[in-house]
Design a protein around this motif. Structure first.
Motif, PDB file in Angstrom:
ATOM      1  N   ALA A  48       0.825  -1.209   0.000  1.00 49.11           N
ATOM      2  CA  ALA A  48       0.000   0.000   0.000  1.00 49.11           C
ATOM      3  C   ALA A  48       0.860   1.261   0.000  1.00 49.11           C
ATOM      4  O   ALA A  48       0.520   2.264  -0.637  1.00 49.11           O
ATOM      5  CB  ALA A  48      -0.932  -0.005   1.214  1.00 49.11           C
ATOM      6  N   GLU A  49       1.998   1.210   0.708  1.00 55.00           N
ATOM      7  CA  GLU A  49       2.876   2.387   0.732  1.00 55.00           C
ATOM      8  C   GLU A  49       3.460   2.669  -0.642  1.00 55.00           C
ATOM      9  O   GLU A  49       3.572   3.835  -1.059  1.00 55.00           O
ATOM     10  CB  GLU A  49       4.004   2.189   1.752  1.00 55.00           C
ATOM     11  N   ASP A  50       3.826   1.611  -1.382  1.00 50.51           N
ATOM     12  CA  ASP A  50       4.389   1.809  -2.718  1.00 50.51           C
ATOM     13  C   ASP A  50       3.347   2.378  -3.677  1.00 50.51           C
ATOM     14  O   ASP A  50       3.654   3.238  -4.515  1.00 50.51           O
ATOM     15  CB  ASP A  50       4.929   0.482  -3.254  1.00 50.51           C
ATOM     16  N   LYS A  51       2.109   1.904  -3.558  1.00 49.11           N
ATOM     17  CA  LYS A  51       1.051   2.444  -4.412  1.00 49.11           C
ATOM     18  C   LYS A  51       0.801   3.919  -4.106  1.00 49.11           C
ATOM     19  O   LYS A  51       0.601   4.730  -5.013  1.00 49.11           O
ATOM     20  CB  LYS A  51      -0.235   1.642  -4.217  1.00 49.11           C
ATOM     21  N   HIS A  52       0.828   4.251  -2.818  1.00 49.68           N
ATOM     22  CA  HIS A  52       0.607   5.648  -2.431  1.00 49.68           C
ATOM     23  C   HIS A  52       1.721   6.541  -2.971  1.00 49.68           C
ATOM     24  O   HIS A  52       1.466   7.638  -3.493  1.00 49.68           O
ATOM     25  CB  HIS A  52       0.524   5.748  -0.908  1.00 49.68           C
ATOM     26  N   ASP A  53       2.961   6.073  -2.877  1.00 46.52           N
ATOM     27  CA  ASP A  53       4.082   6.867  -3.387  1.00 46.52           C
ATOM     28  C   ASP A  53       4.004   7.032  -4.896  1.00 46.52           C
ATOM     29  O   ASP A  53       4.314   8.106  -5.435  1.00 46.52           O
ATOM     30  CB  ASP A  53       5.404   6.200  -2.999  1.00 46.52           C
ATOM     31  N   ASN A  55       1.275   7.005  -6.750  1.00 44.89           N
ATOM     32  CA  ASN A  55       0.144   7.855  -7.129  1.00 44.89           C
ATOM     33  C   ASN A  55       0.414   9.334  -6.864  1.00 44.89           C
ATOM     34  O   ASN A  55      -0.117  10.197  -7.571  1.00 44.89           O
ATOM     35  CB  ASN A  55      -1.112   7.414  -6.371  1.00 44.89           C
ATOM     36  N   TRP A  56       1.213   9.610  -5.843  1.00 43.32           N
ATOM     37  CA  TRP A  56       1.451  11.006  -5.459  1.00 43.32           C
ATOM     38  C   TRP A  56       2.871  11.466  -5.768  1.00 43.32           C
ATOM     39  O   TRP A  56       3.325  12.484  -5.243  1.00 43.32           O
ATOM     40  CB  TRP A  56       1.182  11.185  -3.967  1.00 43.32           C
TER      41      TRP A  56
END
Length: 206
Positions: A48-53, A55-56
């Motif tokens: 989830a942290e990699d996806k958040h990074d 995306n932003w």
């Protein structure tokens, strides 16, 4: 401004400078996108942290363009650095600010570019900061630019000759031309002591 505020200003200006276009090199390609776009299949196995990074990532401050406020900070730093008359001190201050903003390490810059030690580089940087702080602290039309070459002492040739003016001489000495003969008269001190003793007696009697 304090020294810490001046440091913060130059570090912020160095961060802005890193995002300015390098006009000394050929213009970068603008019509071609060299990035790689990950599809859903690639991102399914991500945390989830990699996806958040991912995306932003477009909001990364290092990738954003400079704002008007950023350019104002950069211009203010370029004007303030003019208060340092020594070119070596100016270069050391700016190289230190760039290193704090993520550029070349200051110790490496001192060794490879200036050919000096880190201690000398720190001395030049601190001297520049001190000169800027003094320029802001002083009053208008007041010149208090003290020399910053403190480690380089310059002793005068007659530094061991100290003039000592004395008004008391021993009794066996002879006054020169008699001009200071009256300086050996301490009758005024005896009279003052006598008046003090009389005052103390009157207080005790009362």
């Amino acid at each position: 401004m304090t020294v810490d505020q001046i440091k913060e200003l130059f570090i912020r200006a160095a961060e802005v400078d890193r995002k300015l276009p390098d006009t000394a090199r050929p213009a970068a390609l603008r019509a071609i996108n060299h990035g790689y776009v990950h599809d859903t299949a690639d991102m399914n196995g991500w945390f989830a942290e990699d996806k958040h990074d991912a995306n932003w990532a477009w909001l990364d401050p290092n990738k954003l363009r400079n704002s008007r406020n950023d350019m104002g900070i950069w211009q203010a730093a370029m004007e303030i650095i003019k208060l340092v008359p020594n070119e070596q001190h100016r270069r050391a201050l700016w190289a230190w600010a760039r290193s704090e903003a993520g550029g070349q390490a200051f110790a490496k810059w001192c060794k490879n570019v200036e050919g000096v030690s880190r201690q000398v580089g720190n001395y030049r940087k601190n001297a520049a900061l001190l000169q800027i702080a003094r320029a802001f602290d002083r009053k208008p039309l007041q010149h208090n630019d003290l020399p910053a070459d403190e480690p380089l002492t310059n002793q005068p040739e007659i530094g061991d000759k100290n003039t000592n003016i004395r008004v008391w001489r021993p009794d066996e000495s002879k006054p020169v031309c008699g001009f200071d003969e009256d300086l050996r008269d301490f009758s005024w001190a005896e009279a003052q002591a006598e008046r003090r003793r009389q005052r103390e007696k009157r207080k005790q009697a009362a």
